[in-house]
Scaffold this motif. Structure first.
Motif, PDB file in Angstrom:
ATOM      1  N   LYS A  15       0.863  -1.194   0.000  1.00  0.00           N
ATOM      2  CA  LYS A  15       0.000   0.000   0.000  1.00  0.00           C
ATOM      3  C   LYS A  15       0.892   1.235   0.000  1.00  0.00           C
ATOM      4  O   LYS A  15       1.851   1.321   0.788  1.00  0.00           O
ATOM      5  CB  LYS A  15      -0.906   0.022   1.223  1.00  0.00           C
ATOM      6  CG  LYS A  15      -1.766   1.289   1.318  1.00  0.00           C
ATOM      7  CD  LYS A  15      -2.497   1.398   2.644  1.00  0.00           C
ATOM      8  CE  LYS A  15      -3.666   0.427   2.717  1.00  0.00           C
ATOM      9  NZ  LYS A  15      -4.486   0.662   3.942  1.00  0.00           N
TER      10      LYS A  15
ATOM     11  N   GLN B 253      -3.414   3.670  -2.199  1.00  0.00           N
ATOM     12  CA  GLN B 253      -3.377   2.895  -3.445  1.00  0.00           C
ATOM     13  C   GLN B 253      -2.560   1.621  -3.253  1.00  0.00           C
ATOM     14  O   GLN B 253      -1.441   1.660  -2.765  1.00  0.00           O
ATOM     15  CB  GLN B 253      -2.783   3.731  -4.569  1.00  0.00           C
ATOM     16  CG  GLN B 253      -2.717   3.022  -5.910  1.00  0.00           C
ATOM     17  CD  GLN B 253      -2.085   3.910  -6.984  1.00  0.00           C
ATOM     18  OE1 GLN B 253      -2.145   5.121  -6.910  1.00  0.00           O
ATOM     19  NE2 GLN B 253      -1.472   3.278  -7.969  1.00  0.00           N
ATOM     20  N   ASN B 254      -3.135   0.471  -3.615  1.00  0.00           N
ATOM     21  CA  ASN B 254      -2.441  -0.809  -3.509  1.00  0.00           C
ATOM     22  C   ASN B 254      -1.791  -1.175  -4.834  1.00  0.00           C
ATOM     23  O   ASN B 254      -2.270  -0.797  -5.900  1.00  0.00           O
ATOM     24  CB  ASN B 254      -3.409  -1.915  -3.103  1.00  0.00           C
ATOM     25  CG  ASN B 254      -3.927  -1.746  -1.692  1.00  0.00           C
ATOM     26  OD1 ASN B 254      -3.511  -0.846  -0.969  1.00  0.00           O
ATOM     27  ND2 ASN B 254      -4.850  -2.597  -1.295  1.00  0.00           N
TER      28      ASN B 254
END
Length: 246
Positions: free
Chosen positions: A201, A210-211
């Motif tokens: 992440k 956001q991964n």
């Protein structure tokens, strides 16, 4: 070795830093505590410990680091020293979660926080905080944590760990000049999930939350993790920029 034993303190790192600023302490002076009320981890996280159950220690290290570009070398040394000692106690499946969390299987059993101070003459003085979950058995609300006692189903003598870890740190510092490449290789080979696709992440403000998928490829000389991305590029990240999801 000068050993200062405390019953309770807010932070052994803060206590030792304060002592070191006021007095010319011996190299490898150690402070231990039975209870720490404001234990710190990476990125300002809190480190919680049951009173009297775990190893809480801070070590003063001088005359080793001389350049800001070298500071991660001490993290390599201390991580490997703790791993070596735990291996000697037959703790199973040990590894290092970058940069310096100590894992057994996929559970965190220890952590390291190194704080460096640059003196007016350019010397770098380091306070090395080491916490190991030894005999604590209750980890409510800490699903990724465990202890030596839980994993091995027996209690351990935490006092002897202080001397064993300190001796290992000293040995590795003494051998660093002739053995640094081998120690760096050992550090990389000990990394948690290295070479295995895993999710991360992003923590930076621009891409926070956001991964992404990646594969740990290495660690740079200054301690940045190197990750192979899905587009076959390799990016470097600092500890405050990403989080491993496991």
């Amino acid at each position: 070795m000068k050993l200062i034993k405390l019953d309770a303190i807010d932070s052994t790192n803060d206590f030792l830093k304060s002592l070191a600023s006021q007095d010319e302490l011996d190299n490898f002076t150690v402070v231990t505590a039975e209870n720490q009320t404001k234990g710190k981890g990476q990125m300002g996280s809190k480190w919680q410990s049951e009173s009297g159950k775990n190893l809480i220690m801070s070590v003063l290290v001088k005359d080793f680091l001389y350049d800001n570009e070298q500071v991660f070398n001490l993290s390599v040394i201390v991580s490997l020293a703790v791993i070596d000692v735990l291996k000697s106690l037959n703790i199973p499946d040990l590894c290092i979660k970058w940069p310096n969390d100590i894992m057994s299987y996929n559970k965190k059993v220890g952590g390291i926080l190194i704080e460096n101070t640059i003196k007016s003459d350019g010397r770098i003085v380091s306070v090395v905080g080491i916490g190991v979950n030894v005999n604590q058995t209750n980890f409510d609300h800490l699903p990724n944590a465990s202890s030596l006692a839980v994993i091995c189903k027996r209690e351990f003598d935490k006092k002897s760990l202080v001397i064993l870890i300190l001796e290992k740190i000293q040995q590795k510092i003494d051998s660093w000049e002739n053995n640094s490449a081998d120690l760096w290789k050992e550090y990389f080979n000990s990394l948690f999930r290295q070479g295995i696709p895993m999710p991360f992440k992003k923590l930076s403000s621009q891409d926070s939350g956001q991964n992404f998928m990646g594969i740990i490829q290495g660690v740079s000389p200054v301690g940045k993790i190197q990750i192979l991305l899905e587009d076959d590029s390799v990016s470097e990240f600092e500890i405050k920029e990403i989080q491993m999801l496991y």
